[in-house]
Design a protein around this motif. Structure first.
Motif, PDB file in Angstrom:
ATOM      1  N   ASP A 105      64.656 -63.887 -16.119  1.00 43.83           N
ATOM      2  CA  ASP A 105      64.572 -65.035 -15.176  1.00 43.83           C
ATOM      3  C   ASP A 105      63.184 -63.580 -14.865  1.00 43.83           C
ATOM      4  OD1 ASP A 105      64.458 -61.797 -14.666  1.00 43.83           O
ATOM      5  OD2 ASP A 105      66.019 -61.789 -12.430  1.00 43.83           O
ATOM      6  N   ASP A 108      59.381 -68.700 -16.367  1.00 44.00           N
ATOM      7  CA  ASP A 108      60.739 -70.068 -16.038  1.00 44.00           C
ATOM      8  C   ASP A 108      60.640 -70.971 -17.657  1.00 44.00           C
ATOM      9  OD1 ASP A 108      61.279 -70.097 -13.800  1.00 44.00           O
ATOM     10  OD2 ASP A 108      59.813 -71.759 -12.625  1.00 44.00           O
ATOM     11  N   ASP A 143      66.661 -70.822 -18.779  1.00 46.88           N
ATOM     12  CA  ASP A 143      68.556 -71.351 -19.312  1.00 46.88           C
ATOM     13  C   ASP A 143      68.373 -71.214 -20.840  1.00 46.88           C
ATOM     14  OD1 ASP A 143      67.239 -73.895 -19.443  1.00 46.88           O
ATOM     15  OD2 ASP A 143      68.851 -75.142 -17.811  1.00 46.88           O
ATOM     16  N   ARG A 145      67.084 -73.606 -23.044  1.00 45.29           N
ATOM     17  CA  ARG A 145      66.944 -74.990 -23.083  1.00 45.29           C
ATOM     18  C   ARG A 145      65.281 -75.695 -23.951  1.00 45.29           C
ATOM     19  NH1 ARG A 145      65.078 -79.613 -19.918  1.00 45.29           N
ATOM     20  NH2 ARG A 145      64.518 -77.722 -18.062  1.00 45.29           N
TER      21      ARG A 145
END
Length: 188
Positions: A105, A108, A143, A145
């Motif tokens: 976290d 990004d 996340d 991706r």
């Protein structure tokens, strides 16, 4: 016993060449010429085009200004991480390096990499040295991706000297392909 004149002239010339100070012949210019020739060969060896981005896939993403790099302890290429960070800076991207398995976290966008090395003897050397053989770079969102992937694979035939180019020179095309957003298609 009389010494022939050609022999005494040869001895005199030999002694003259060995004297310090000004002389007609000097080994120093020859040494400098040999060093310059070696530098030219080294430059030619490292400039042989070893690198282009391969297997690049870039999905829609905006411009990248900063990212986190996940440190890969299994990568054997000791100079890969500094070269990667330097090339990101050249692309105007700030980066921070974190241990693998850390908190995701914090950033990004994450850059993960794998790399392998080979060993060989460079020209004008007698010692084996490692060189970057291949590297795969993957950009991920926080996340998980996949945003982009790009690889460097050494295209190194038997006589090719591209293997002795710097790790940064090898990685540069793959990094640029990785962080450049794909062109936008025409608006519908």
């Amino acid at each position: 016993m009389r010494v022939p004149s050609w022999c005494s002239a040869g001895l005199l010339l030999s002694f003259t060449l060995l004297q310090s100070g000004c002389s007609v012949f000097s080994a120093e210019p020859l040494w400098e010429l040999a060093k310059a020739g070696g530098a030219l060969v080294q430059g030619a060896v490292t400039e042989v085009g070893p690198s282009r981005a391969q297997d690049t896939v870039v999905y829609a993403h905006g411009p990248i200004r900063h990212l986190c790099v996940e440190y890969n302890r299994r990568s054997q290429a000791a100079d890969l991480l500094p070269a990667l960070v330097a090339e990101l800076q050249a692309q105007h991207i700030e980066s921070r390096v974190y241990e693998a398995g850390g908190r995701n976290d914090q950033c990004d966008i994450w850059l993960r990499y794998t790399a392998s090395i080979q060993w060989a003897v460079p020209p004008a050397s007698s010692d084996y040295r490692p060189y970057l053989d291949r590297a795969t770079l993957v950009l991920n969102s926080a996340d998980g991706r996949v945003l982009a992937t790009s690889s460097f694979v050494l295209d190194d035939g038997l006589m090719s000297m591209g293997r002795w180019a710097s790790t940064r020179d090898k990685l540069a095309p793959a990094v640029k392909a990785l962080v450049t957003p794909p062109p936008q298609g025409p608006a519908g």
